[in-house]
Scaffold this active site. Structure first.
Site, PDB file in Angstrom:
ATOM      1  N   ASN A   9       0.873  -1.176   0.000  1.00 10.55           N
ATOM      2  CA  ASN A   9       0.000   0.000   0.000  1.00 10.55           C
ATOM      3  C   ASN A   9       0.910   1.226   0.000  1.00 10.55           C
ATOM      4  O   ASN A   9       1.503   1.556   1.020  1.00 10.55           O
ATOM      5  CB  ASN A   9      -0.894  -0.039   1.249  1.00 10.55           C
ATOM      6  CG  ASN A   9      -1.759   1.205   1.371  1.00 10.55           C
ATOM      7  OD1 ASN A   9      -1.789   2.049   0.473  1.00 10.55           O
ATOM      8  ND2 ASN A   9      -2.454   1.317   2.494  1.00 10.55           N
ATOM      9  N   TRP A  10       1.004   1.869  -1.158  1.00  8.29           N
ATOM     10  CA  TRP A  10       1.950   2.990  -1.285  1.00  8.29           C
ATOM     11  C   TRP A  10       1.405   4.271  -0.664  1.00  8.29           C
ATOM     12  O   TRP A  10       2.128   5.275  -0.603  1.00  8.29           O
ATOM     13  CB  TRP A  10       2.298   3.208  -2.761  1.00  8.29           C
ATOM     14  CG  TRP A  10       3.097   2.078  -3.375  1.00  8.29           C
ATOM     15  CD1 TRP A  10       3.526   0.935  -2.751  1.00  8.29           C
ATOM     16  CD2 TRP A  10       3.563   1.985  -4.733  1.00  8.29           C
ATOM     17  NE1 TRP A  10       4.221   0.138  -3.630  1.00  8.29           N
ATOM     18  CE2 TRP A  10       4.262   0.755  -4.861  1.00  8.29           C
ATOM     19  CE3 TRP A  10       3.456   2.808  -5.854  1.00  8.29           C
ATOM     20  CZ2 TRP A  10       4.859   0.339  -6.056  1.00  8.29           C
ATOM     21  CZ3 TRP A  10       4.045   2.403  -7.054  1.00  8.29           C
ATOM     22  CH2 TRP A  10       4.738   1.184  -7.145  1.00  8.29           C
ATOM     23  N   LYS A  11       0.151   4.252  -0.262  1.00 12.75           N
ATOM     24  CA  LYS A  11      -0.475   5.422   0.383  1.00 12.75           C
ATOM     25  C   LYS A  11      -0.243   6.680  -0.472  1.00 12.75           C
ATOM     26  O   LYS A  11      -0.181   6.586  -1.692  1.00 12.75           O
ATOM     27  CB  LYS A  11       0.024   5.567   1.822  1.00 12.75           C
ATOM     28  CG  LYS A  11      -0.151   4.247   2.606  1.00 12.75           C
ATOM     29  CD  LYS A  11       0.038   4.374   4.092  1.00 12.75           C
ATOM     30  CE  LYS A  11      -0.150   3.006   4.761  1.00 12.75           C
ATOM     31  NZ  LYS A  11      -0.122   3.055   6.204  1.00 12.75           N
ATOM     32  N   HIS A  93      -9.534   0.858   5.117  1.00 16.24           N
ATOM     33  CA  HIS A  93      -8.241   1.093   5.771  1.00 16.24           C
ATOM     34  C   HIS A  93      -8.444   2.028   6.955  1.00 16.24           C
ATOM     35  O   HIS A  93      -9.255   2.954   6.896  1.00 16.24           O
ATOM     36  CB  HIS A  93      -7.240   1.695   4.777  1.00 16.24           C
ATOM     37  CG  HIS A  93      -5.836   1.664   5.291  1.00 16.24           C
ATOM     38  ND1 HIS A  93      -5.365   2.595   6.195  1.00 16.24           N
ATOM     39  CD2 HIS A  93      -4.828   0.792   5.082  1.00 16.24           C
ATOM     40  CE1 HIS A  93      -4.113   2.293   6.498  1.00 16.24           C
ATOM     41  NE2 HIS A  93      -3.756   1.213   5.836  1.00 16.24           N
ATOM     42  N   GLU A  95      -6.777   4.424   7.999  1.00 16.90           N
ATOM     43  CA  GLU A  95      -6.563   5.856   7.704  1.00 16.90           C
ATOM     44  C   GLU A  95      -7.814   6.460   7.065  1.00 16.90           C
ATOM     45  O   GLU A  95      -8.145   7.624   7.312  1.00 16.90           O
ATOM     46  CB  GLU A  95      -5.316   6.025   6.817  1.00 16.90           C
ATOM     47  CG  GLU A  95      -4.047   5.803   7.633  1.00 16.90           C
ATOM     48  CD  GLU A  95      -2.881   5.209   6.856  1.00 16.90           C
ATOM     49  OE1 GLU A  95      -2.869   5.259   5.621  1.00 16.90           O
ATOM     50  OE2 GLU A  95      -1.966   4.668   7.522  1.00 16.90           O
ATOM     51  N   GLU A 165      -4.978  -5.084  10.486  1.00 17.13           N
ATOM     52  CA  GLU A 165      -3.976  -4.037  10.677  1.00 17.13           C
ATOM     53  C   GLU A 165      -4.242  -3.309  11.988  1.00 17.13           C
ATOM     54  O   GLU A 165      -5.051  -2.369  12.024  1.00 17.13           O
ATOM     55  CB  GLU A 165      -4.042  -3.023   9.521  1.00 17.13           C
ATOM     56  CG  GLU A 165      -3.821  -3.629   8.158  1.00 17.13           C
ATOM     57  CD  GLU A 165      -3.302  -2.608   7.145  1.00 17.13           C
ATOM     58  OE1 GLU A 165      -2.382  -2.950   6.417  1.00 17.13           O
ATOM     59  OE2 GLU A 165      -3.800  -1.470   7.119  1.00 17.13           O
ATOM     60  N   GLY A 171       2.813   2.192  10.838  1.00 14.28           N
ATOM     61  CA  GLY A 171       3.762   3.294  10.697  1.00 14.28           C
ATOM     62  C   GLY A 171       4.475   3.655  11.992  1.00 14.28           C
ATOM     63  O   GLY A 171       5.136   4.688  12.070  1.00 14.28           O
ATOM     64  N   SER A 211       3.821  -2.173  10.354  1.00 15.39           N
ATOM     65  CA  SER A 211       5.268  -2.230  10.583  1.00 15.39           C
ATOM     66  C   SER A 211       5.872  -3.587  10.239  1.00 15.39           C
ATOM     67  O   SER A 211       6.820  -4.047  10.897  1.00 15.39           O
ATOM     68  CB  SER A 211       5.605  -1.827  12.025  1.00 15.39           C
ATOM     69  OG  SER A 211       5.195  -0.492  12.265  1.00 15.39           O
ATOM     70  N   GLY A 232       3.064  -1.181   4.267  1.00 16.77           N
ATOM     71  CA  GLY A 232       3.083   0.249   3.984  1.00 16.77           C
ATOM     72  C   GLY A 232       4.501   0.710   3.685  1.00 16.77           C
ATOM     73  O   GLY A 232       5.022   0.546   2.579  1.00 16.77           O
ATOM     74  N   GLY A 233       5.169   1.290   4.687  1.00 13.82           N
ATOM     75  CA  GLY A 233       6.491   1.892   4.511  1.00 13.82           C
ATOM     76  C   GLY A 233       7.502   1.002   3.806  1.00 13.82           C
ATOM     77  O   GLY A 233       8.198   1.459   2.879  1.00 13.82           O
TER      78      GLY A 233
END
Ligand code: 13P
Length: 248
Positions: A9-11, A93, A95, A165, A171, A211, A232-233
């Site tokens: 997920n490149w957000k 998600h 977010e 998640e 993150g 993470s 993610g990251g």
């Protein structure tokens, strides 16, 4: 056998040219990884540039509006994504739920509309820290599953991937422990079994997100109920994404 999946997920990250470079780099080097489905969810603006470059790496969208068309300024519809050739979608998600106030009811609406159009959905669930601290994570996640998925039938569930998640792990560098991840994944699978029966429970891939990185992916993916990750990251770097994909 349910699918093993590693998804990125490149957000809201990367320019179009950086997205193309990352996408093509992963695609080139991930070629020999077999038995694992690889999916990436870039930003909307990059999707149309990447769709023609798509090979073993599947493309998906991070969000969509459930209406077909109309006066919804700033939104992108499911139909527009379909038209582009996109068939995978993240829904729910944390977010979106927290920063953009998406309710369980709206998530429900999106799930129904996306499945009607034949999308494969990555349905996200997971509890915030205060809920975990109060030991209420099971009830919280169950409520998300009930309102988001319990109205579906077995055929529709074949198009659903679940991503657990925990919000406190996203993150933050604070990954869920192996015990916490496996225990929640087993709980989710058991709830699927109670509601839909053993076949759906057995066939549904449940990914971990929060993470996840090359140093913890192996032990997370070794858990019997963890079928991969929504990253993610660490998905923004070609080498770390590929290392995670090789962690089964
Ligand atoms: P991080 O891997 O950066 O914690 O993000 C997880 C996530 O939100 C994936 O959807």
């Amino acid at each position: 056998m349910r699918k093993k999946i590693v998804a990125g997920n490149w957000k809201m990250n990367l320019s179009s040219s950086d997205s193309i470079e990352l996408f093509e780099g992963i695609q080139r080097e991930a070629e020999p990884i077999s038995g694992v489905d690889l999916v990436v969810f870039p930003g909307f603006l990059s999707l149309s540039l990447l769709v023609e470059r798509s090979g073993i790496l599947v493309l998906g969208a991070q969000n969509a509006y459930p209406g077909h068309s109309g006066a919804f300024t700033g939104e992108v519809s499911l139909a527009q994504l379909k038209d582009l050739g996109i068939n995978h979608l993240i829904i729910g998600h944390s977010e979106r739920r927290m920063l953009f106030h998406e309710t369980n009811a709206f998530v429900h609406e999106k799930v129904t509309a996306a499945l009607d159009l034949g999308f494969t959905i990555f349905f996200c669930c997971g509890e915030p820290l205060d809920i975990r601290s109060a030991n209420q994570e099971g009830d919280y996640v169950l409520e998300q599953l009930k309102s988001g998925l319990w109205h579906l039938n077995e055929t529709q569930m074949a198009q659903v991937v679940i991503a657990y998640e925990p919000v406190w792990a996203i993150g933050t560098g604070q990954t869920a422990t192996i015990e916490q991840a496996e225990s929640m994944h087993a709980f989710i699978r058991n709830q699927l079994k109670i509601h839909f029966g053993p076949e759906v429970a057995d066939q549904t891939s449940i990914l971990y997100g929060g993470s996840c990185n090359p140093s913890n992916a192996k032990e997370l993916f070794a858990c019997p109920n963890v079928d991969g990750g929504l990253i993610g990251g660490a998905a923004l770097n070609k080498d770390s994404f590929i290392q995670i994909a090789q962690s089964f």
